[in-house]
Design an enzyme around this catalytic site. Structure first.
Site, short mmCIF file in Angstrom:
data_model
loop_
_atom_site.label_atom_id
_atom_site.label_comp_id
_atom_site.label_asym_id
_atom_site.label_seq_id
_atom_site.Cartn_x
_atom_site.Cartn_y
_atom_site.Cartn_z
N LYS A 206 0.83 -1.20 0.00
CA LYS A 206 0.00 0.00 0.00
C LYS A 206 0.87 1.25 0.00
CE LYS A 206 -3.61 0.24 2.73
NZ LYS A 206 -4.45 0.45 3.93
N GLU A 212 10.63 -5.19 3.37
CA GLU A 212 10.79 -6.54 2.83
C GLU A 212 10.34 -6.60 1.37
OE1 GLU A 212 9.63 -7.05 7.25
OE2 GLU A 212 9.19 -5.69 5.60
N GLY A 267 -4.54 -3.89 5.29
CA GLY A 267 -3.87 -4.98 4.59
C GLY A 267 -4.47 -6.34 4.87
N ARG A 268 -4.78 -6.61 6.14
CA ARG A 268 -5.29 -7.93 6.49
C ARG A 268 -6.74 -8.13 6.08
NH1 ARG A 268 -4.03 -4.72 10.56
NH2 ARG A 268 -5.54 -4.13 12.16
N GLU A 353 -3.20 -9.24 14.88
CA GLU A 353 -2.81 -7.89 14.50
C GLU A 353 -3.96 -6.91 14.70
OE1 GLU A 353 0.27 -6.95 11.31
OE2 GLU A 353 -1.56 -6.32 10.29
N HIS A 384 -1.68 -36.11 15.65
CA HIS A 384 -0.45 -36.84 15.97
C HIS A 384 0.64 -35.90 16.46
CE1 HIS A 384 -1.95 -40.62 14.20
NE2 HIS A 384 -2.62 -39.79 13.40
N LYS A 512 10.32 -2.23 13.26
CA LYS A 512 10.81 -1.67 12.00
C LYS A 512 11.71 -0.46 12.28
CE LYS A 512 6.80 -2.95 9.16
NZ LYS A 512 5.71 -2.43 8.29
#
Length: 551
Positions: A206, A212, A267-268, A353, A384, A512
């Protein structure tokens, strides 16, 4: 509801009895504590609730500002108050945009928003159609065969999860590759499989400043340059999904290759936007429209249904019941589908978040716990691994079991076995195994009474462990859309009940910020003021790094 709700929940939680006994006493319990929405069944009868506790929780919801907050969100009010932003992701899945009334503070009224959303969908659909038809050509005239999607967090987890979940609906001649982690091996391993001349790249950020994402994009752009691509070739092969047009242009992405993002879509919550492009590429435009339709159907259920039968509200109340009544700190998301194995990671970001906060929206500290730690994996693998803890530890871990009734294959018996395991786990968590049952079981296996008593104590499961079961008709784009929207709305309701802002994420920023002086120190700047631990770690890292690189 008074401010004593948290102590009332804790007090009421102590009075809950045996689930096994509750089912024995009330044969209609499963019917009373089940609800359907969008053809999805939620059985929440295996929860530690009775009529009294459920009435308390329903009263909490009825006297809460959930409805007011929902109306404010639908009206385009800036309910994300710390960033002064509206929250409009529900608009992106509306088939009819004539009623849009969003005003995000940028002089964008209803007509302009509708036009922008429609234009973005058309731009996405045109690109998908070109890729599917083989009409999108690379810089030397070859057909595009692969797409690299570069993003992180909400720009990656949603589309990656959905692409995996909808594998049986893949109909694309183009393969999508996801790149997120800044660890360069992710990029290099991906590029090793591909050719620049047949690869399209989309940079999803955005702000177009996410470290990253930009660093990975720079590596990919260098890969093109190393293979002889000039500026025009790079322009042909790079797209972006962003709201920062100038930064994308500076990177070298032409305006006609930029898909818009808006500050009123977090974003999410952005899989419904241009961030969903990889999903549309892999499943086609019609199926992507069905994903949106499923999300909108859950929206309508959430907006129109009374709280007593409102699936997102019910899940929200149950989550608060365990966190604030029982002191639970985690929740397991357990999809009994291999294709849904990334859903726990997706819900993890969506929930943690959004609601992992200790400050209310009004700036005051909370005096109670908020979001749980979300974790899980696909069944039956988890049986398991960590199911031992679910059944026999002293912890209470609420769990959502998710199963599609009709599979996307013809192996009927195998699917029945999968369903049997899913239902058996919820039953075992609910009823457990008593010492007497374990003792009789050991005797039936031929043990004497002393041996049976010694072993039986280790086979006891306390039971009374809560779970929800969600049954989807099938794992289709439509029902996946409904499922995603269900969790979105649940998290929204919990944020309102906790009085926090579910739509900012300031805690993400600190790490950050601190990484910048640390990077400078790693690059030789000795003037950075750092604590002794961080200094020591940097010194140890650099000594070994320098030594190893010299070998």
């Amino acid at each position: 509801m008074s401010g004593n709700i948290w102590s009332a929940l804790a007090t009421q939680a102590k009075q809950q009895g045996s689930l096994r006994q509750a089912f024995a006493d009330d044969p209609s319990r499963a019917n009373r504590f089940s609800v359907s929405a969008c053809d999805i069944l939620l059985d929440y009868s295996k929860n530690l609730i009775d009529d009294t506790s459920w009435a308390l929780l329903q009263d909490f919801a009825q006297h809460s500002p959930i409805k007011t907050a929902l109306n404010s969100m639908l009206a385009g009010d800036k309910i994300n108050n710390t960033e002064q932003r509206a929250v409009g992701h529900m608009l992106l899945r509306k088939a009819d945009l004539s009623s849009v009334s969003l005003d995000n503070g940028l002089a964008i009224g209803k007509c302009e928003v509708s036009a922008e959303i429609i234009a973005c969908k058309e731009q996405m659909a045109n690109l998908v159609s070109q890729l599917h038809a083989g009409d999108y050509l690379g810089f030397n005239g070859q057909v595009i065969t692969d797409v690299i999607w570069i993003g992180i967090g909400g720009s990656l987890l949603g589309p990656q999860m959905a692409v995996e979940a909808l594998t049986p609906y893949h109909c694309s001649p183009v393969q999508v590759h996801f790149v997120g982690n800044i660890d360069p091996v992710v990029v290099t391993d991906t590029l090793a499989q591909l050719k620049p001349a047949t690869t399209l790249v989309c940079v999803a950020s955005k702000s177009f400043s996410t470290e990253e994402t930009i660093q990975n994009a720079l590596l990919v752009r260098q890969w093109f340059t190393d293979h002889g691509a000039d500026t025009a070739a790079i322009n042909q092969h790079f797209w972006a999904a962003t709201s920062n047009l100038s930064a994308a242009a500076e990177f070298g992405i032409p305006a006609q290759h930029i898909l818009p993002l808006w500050d009123w879509v977090g974003g999410r919550f952005s899989i419904w936007s241009a961030i969903g492009l990889p999903v549309a590429i892999m499943i086609g435009n019609d199926n992507f429209t069905q994903l949106l339709a499923g999300g909108e159907a859950m929206d309508q259920h959430f907006v129109q249904t009374p709280f007593t039968d409102n699936m997102p509200v019910i899940l929200a109340l149950l989550g608060i019941w365990y966190i604030n009544g029982f002191g639970c700190q985690t929740q397991a998301i357990l999809p009994y589908s291999h294709y849904l194995r990334l859903l726990p990671s997706y819900v993890q970001q969506l929930d943690m978040e959004s609601n992992g906060k200790s400050i209310k929206a009004d700036g005051h500290s909370v005096s109670y716990a908020t979001a749980p730690v979300i974790w899980g994996d696909a069944g039956t693998n988890g049986q398991h691994a960590y199911h031992q803890l679910l059944h026999q530890s002293s912890l209470i871990v609420p769990a959502d079991f998710i199963l599609a009734i009709t599979p996307q294959h013809q192996h009927k018996e195998q699917h029945q076995r999968l369903a049997a395991h899913c239902f058996a786990q919820t039953q075992a968590l609910m009823q457990g195994k008593t010492f007497t049952e374990a003792y009789q079981e050991c005797l039936a296996e031929g043990m004497d009474s002393e041996q049976a008593a010694a072993l039986a104590v280790h086979k006891v499961s306390a039971g009374n462990k809560p779970s929800n079961t969600l049954l989807l008709p099938t794992l289709s784009p439509y029902y996946l859309g409904s499922l995603i929207a269900l969790y979105e709305h649940k998290i929204f309701c919990q944020g309102i009940l906790w009085q926090i802002n579910s739509f900012d994420q300031w805690g993400v920023e600190l790490g950050k910020q601190l990484s910048k002086p640390i990077l400078q120190a790693l690059q030789g700047d000795t003037n950075q003021a750092l604590d002794s631990s961080t200094q020591g770690l940097i010194q140890h890292f650099m000594q070994r790094y320098t030594l190893n690189m010299q070998r």
